[in-house]
Design a protein around this motif. Structure first.
Motif, PDB file in Angstrom:
ATOM      1  N   GLU A   3       0.259  12.776  48.837  1.00 54.00           N
ATOM      2  CA  GLU A   3      -0.015  12.594  47.403  1.00 54.00           C
ATOM      3  C   GLU A   3       1.088  11.784  46.731  1.00 54.00           C
ATOM      4  O   GLU A   3       0.809  10.962  45.864  1.00 54.00           O
ATOM      5  CB  GLU A   3      -0.154  13.947  46.702  1.00 54.00           C
ATOM      6  CG  GLU A   3      -1.507  14.563  46.848  1.00 54.00           C
ATOM      7  CD  GLU A   3      -1.784  15.562  45.760  1.00 54.00           C
ATOM      8  OE1 GLU A   3      -2.898  15.522  45.227  1.00 54.00           O
ATOM      9  OE2 GLU A   3      -0.897  16.371  45.438  1.00 54.00           O
ATOM     10  N   GLU A   4       2.302  12.034  47.125  1.00 52.22           N
ATOM     11  CA  GLU A   4       3.437  11.292  46.574  1.00 52.22           C
ATOM     12  C   GLU A   4       3.305   9.799  46.888  1.00 52.22           C
ATOM     13  O   GLU A   4       3.556   8.944  46.050  1.00 52.22           O
ATOM     14  CB  GLU A   4       4.722  11.850  47.183  1.00 52.22           C
ATOM     15  CG  GLU A   4       5.944  11.675  46.342  1.00 52.22           C
ATOM     16  CD  GLU A   4       7.105  12.451  46.939  1.00 52.22           C
ATOM     17  OE1 GLU A   4       7.691  11.975  47.950  1.00 52.22           O
ATOM     18  OE2 GLU A   4       7.419  13.528  46.405  1.00 52.22           O
ATOM     19  N   ALA A   5       2.882   9.498  48.109  1.00 52.29           N
ATOM     20  CA  ALA A   5       2.775   8.104  48.557  1.00 52.29           C
ATOM     21  C   ALA A   5       1.530   7.409  48.014  1.00 52.29           C
ATOM     22  O   ALA A   5       1.558   6.215  47.725  1.00 52.29           O
ATOM     23  CB  ALA A   5       2.770   8.046  50.085  1.00 52.29           C
ATOM     24  N   LEU A   6       0.435   8.159  47.859  1.00 49.70           N
ATOM     25  CA  LEU A   6      -0.857   7.534  47.544  1.00 49.70           C
ATOM     26  C   LEU A   6      -1.374   7.824  46.136  1.00 49.70           C
ATOM     27  O   LEU A   6      -2.334   7.210  45.699  1.00 49.70           O
ATOM     28  CB  LEU A   6      -1.904   7.975  48.574  1.00 49.70           C
ATOM     29  CG  LEU A   6      -1.524   7.671  50.019  1.00 49.70           C
ATOM     30  CD1 LEU A   6      -2.554   8.267  50.971  1.00 49.70           C
ATOM     31  CD2 LEU A   6      -1.372   6.184  50.244  1.00 49.70           C
ATOM     32  N   GLU A  32      -8.569  -0.589  46.902  1.00 49.06           N
ATOM     33  CA  GLU A  32      -8.100  -1.969  47.044  1.00 49.06           C
ATOM     34  C   GLU A  32      -7.390  -2.120  48.387  1.00 49.06           C
ATOM     35  O   GLU A  32      -7.031  -1.122  49.030  1.00 49.06           O
ATOM     36  CB  GLU A  32      -7.102  -2.312  45.932  1.00 49.06           C
ATOM     37  CG  GLU A  32      -7.658  -2.191  44.533  1.00 49.06           C
ATOM     38  CD  GLU A  32      -6.602  -2.460  43.465  1.00 49.06           C
ATOM     39  OE1 GLU A  32      -5.495  -2.930  43.817  1.00 49.06           O
ATOM     40  OE2 GLU A  32      -6.883  -2.193  42.300  1.00 49.06           O
ATOM     41  N   GLU A  33      -7.173  -3.351  48.786  1.00 49.66           N
ATOM     42  CA  GLU A  33      -6.498  -3.621  50.049  1.00 49.66           C
ATOM     43  C   GLU A  33      -5.128  -2.954  50.109  1.00 49.66           C
ATOM     44  O   GLU A  33      -4.748  -2.374  51.124  1.00 49.66           O
ATOM     45  CB  GLU A  33      -6.349  -5.137  50.241  1.00 49.66           C
ATOM     46  CG  GLU A  33      -5.743  -5.524  51.570  1.00 49.66           C
ATOM     47  CD  GLU A  33      -5.643  -7.035  51.751  1.00 49.66           C
ATOM     48  OE1 GLU A  33      -4.792  -7.461  52.543  1.00 49.66           O
ATOM     49  OE2 GLU A  33      -6.415  -7.772  51.116  1.00 49.66           O
ATOM     50  N   LYS A  34      -4.390  -2.985  49.008  1.00 41.86           N
ATOM     51  CA  LYS A  34      -3.047  -2.387  48.997  1.00 41.86           C
ATOM     52  C   LYS A  34      -3.124  -0.872  49.194  1.00 41.86           C
ATOM     53  O   LYS A  34      -2.219  -0.273  49.766  1.00 41.86           O
ATOM     54  CB  LYS A  34      -2.287  -2.739  47.722  1.00 41.86           C
ATOM     55  CG  LYS A  34      -2.825  -2.107  46.465  1.00 41.86           C
ATOM     56  CD  LYS A  34      -1.976  -2.441  45.254  1.00 41.86           C
ATOM     57  CE  LYS A  34      -2.552  -1.701  44.054  1.00 41.86           C
ATOM     58  NZ  LYS A  34      -1.678  -1.733  42.927  1.00 41.86           N
ATOM     59  N   ASP A  35      -4.201  -0.229  48.744  1.00 33.47           N
ATOM     60  CA  ASP A  35      -4.386   1.210  48.974  1.00 33.47           C
ATOM     61  C   ASP A  35      -4.487   1.498  50.463  1.00 33.47           C
ATOM     62  O   ASP A  35      -3.900   2.456  50.962  1.00 33.47           O
ATOM     63  CB  ASP A  35      -5.666   1.726  48.303  1.00 33.47           C
ATOM     64  CG  ASP A  35      -5.618   1.690  46.784  1.00 33.47           C
ATOM     65  OD1 ASP A  35      -4.511   1.678  46.217  1.00 33.47           O
ATOM     66  OD2 ASP A  35      -6.705   1.682  46.181  1.00 33.47           O
ATOM     67  N   LEU A  36      -5.257   0.678  51.159  1.00 35.41           N
ATOM     68  CA  LEU A  36      -5.435   0.854  52.592  1.00 35.41           C
ATOM     69  C   LEU A  36      -4.114   0.651  53.332  1.00 35.41           C
ATOM     70  O   LEU A  36      -3.747   1.444  54.201  1.00 35.41           O
ATOM     71  CB  LEU A  36      -6.491  -0.116  53.121  1.00 35.41           C
ATOM     72  CG  LEU A  36      -6.779  -0.062  54.611  1.00 35.41           C
ATOM     73  CD1 LEU A  36      -7.214   1.324  55.049  1.00 35.41           C
ATOM     74  CD2 LEU A  36      -7.834  -1.087  54.971  1.00 35.41           C
ATOM     75  N   ILE A  37      -3.396  -0.372  52.962  1.00 28.73           N
ATOM     76  CA  ILE A  37      -2.094  -0.643  53.587  1.00 28.73           C
ATOM     77  C   ILE A  37      -1.137   0.523  53.360  1.00 28.73           C
ATOM     78  O   ILE A  37      -0.494   1.006  54.293  1.00 28.73           O
ATOM     79  CB  ILE A  37      -1.497  -1.966  53.051  1.00 28.73           C
ATOM     80  CG1 ILE A  37      -2.344  -3.144  53.522  1.00 28.73           C
ATOM     81  CG2 ILE A  37      -0.036  -2.123  53.478  1.00 28.73           C
ATOM     82  CD1 ILE A  37      -2.050  -4.456  52.822  1.00 28.73           C
ATOM     83  N   ASN A  38      -1.073   1.020  52.124  1.00 29.56           N
ATOM     84  CA  ASN A  38      -0.189   2.150  51.805  1.00 29.56           C
ATOM     85  C   ASN A  38      -0.601   3.414  52.564  1.00 29.56           C
ATOM     86  O   ASN A  38       0.254   4.177  53.019  1.00 29.56           O
ATOM     87  CB  ASN A  38      -0.167   2.423  50.305  1.00 29.56           C
ATOM     88  CG  ASN A  38       0.551   1.341  49.538  1.00 29.56           C
ATOM     89  OD1 ASN A  38       1.383   0.624  50.085  1.00 29.56           O
ATOM     90  ND2 ASN A  38       0.237   1.210  48.259  1.00 29.56           N
TER      91      ASN A  38
END
Length: 71
Positions: A11-14, A45-51
């Motif tokens: 949760e902290e990361a995402l 978004e793409e950045k969500d997947l990467i994270n």
């Protein structure tokens, strides 16, 4: 010092409220079959997947990517 759980670290990361625990997958599949996921995150978004991939790797969480869940 209180040790954080993997769920809390995710949760902290995402983002708080974006990770679900023990999430039932069947409503997302074409044939309404499937079990539950220990953790579930929907990338917008793409950045969500990467994270999410980075967080899973750092926390040593096995993951699966789901597309339309029709096969």
């Amino acid at each position: 010092m209180i040790k954080k759980t993997k769920f809390e670290k995710l949760e902290e990361a995402l983002g708080r409220g974006r990770v679900r625990k023990d999430f039932l997958l069947s409503p997302l599949t074409t044939f309404k079959s499937g079990g539950s996921a220990e953790y579930f995150f929907r990338a917008e978004e793409e950045k969500d997947l990467i994270n999410a991939l980075i967080a899973a790797h750092q926390l040593e969480i096995k993951f699966r990517l789901l597309g339309g869940a029709s096969n």
